[in-house]
Design a protein around this motif. Structure first.
Motif, PDB file in Angstrom:
ATOM      1  N   GLY A  36      56.950   3.930  42.427  1.00  0.00           N
ATOM      2  CA  GLY A  36      57.745   5.151  42.515  1.00  0.00           C
ATOM      3  C   GLY A  36      59.018   5.058  41.706  1.00  0.00           C
ATOM      4  O   GLY A  36      59.433   6.019  41.064  1.00  0.00           O
ATOM      5  N   HIS A  37      59.638   3.874  41.711  1.00  0.00           N
ATOM      6  CA  HIS A  37      60.858   3.681  40.916  1.00  0.00           C
ATOM      7  C   HIS A  37      60.553   3.887  39.434  1.00  0.00           C
ATOM      8  O   HIS A  37      61.290   4.557  38.733  1.00  0.00           O
ATOM      9  CB  HIS A  37      61.414   2.265  41.131  1.00  0.00           C
ATOM     10  N   TRP A  38      59.451   3.305  38.985  1.00  0.00           N
ATOM     11  CA  TRP A  38      59.091   3.435  37.566  1.00  0.00           C
ATOM     12  C   TRP A  38      58.839   4.889  37.211  1.00  0.00           C
ATOM     13  O   TRP A  38      59.311   5.390  36.202  1.00  0.00           O
ATOM     14  CB  TRP A  38      57.837   2.608  37.274  1.00  0.00           C
ATOM     15  N   LEU A  39      58.086   5.588  38.049  1.00  0.00           N
ATOM     16  CA  LEU A  39      57.753   6.977  37.752  1.00  0.00           C
ATOM     17  C   LEU A  39      58.997   7.843  37.742  1.00  0.00           C
ATOM     18  O   LEU A  39      59.177   8.668  36.866  1.00  0.00           O
ATOM     19  CB  LEU A  39      56.748   7.505  38.789  1.00  0.00           C
ATOM     20  N   SER A  40      59.892   7.645  38.704  1.00  0.00           N
ATOM     21  CA  SER A  40      61.094   8.491  38.769  1.00  0.00           C
ATOM     22  C   SER A  40      61.995   8.223  37.574  1.00  0.00           C
ATOM     23  O   SER A  40      62.663   9.120  37.087  1.00  0.00           O
ATOM     24  CB  SER A  40      61.833   8.267  40.082  1.00  0.00           C
TER      25      SER A  40
END
Ligand SMILES: [Zn+2]
Length: 62
Positions: A36-40
């Motif tokens: 999720g961190h990467w996508l955001s």
């Protein structure tokens, strides 16, 4: 079964590396948080802001 205790990069919990399906994370939850961190971060990158600026500037000059 092999045993290798490592710390989860997400929650810092120690767990057996070979027992986790989601290594190097301890659980699916920690893996998804990291994902999720990467996508955001990707979503925060603006899409072609230079092109938008050029169009606006041309309208102003005309
Ligand atoms: Zn974890």
């Amino acid at each position: 079964m092999k045993k290798k205790i490592i710390k989860c990069p997400q929650c810092q919990k120690e767990f057996n590396y070979y027992e986790s399906e989601y290594r190097p994370f301890c659980s699916e939850r920690c893996k998804m948080i990291d994902l999720g961190h990467w996508l955001s971060e990707e979503y925060t990158i603006p899409v072609s802001p230079a092109n938008l600026d050029d169009e606006e500037n041309e309208e102003d000059e005309l």
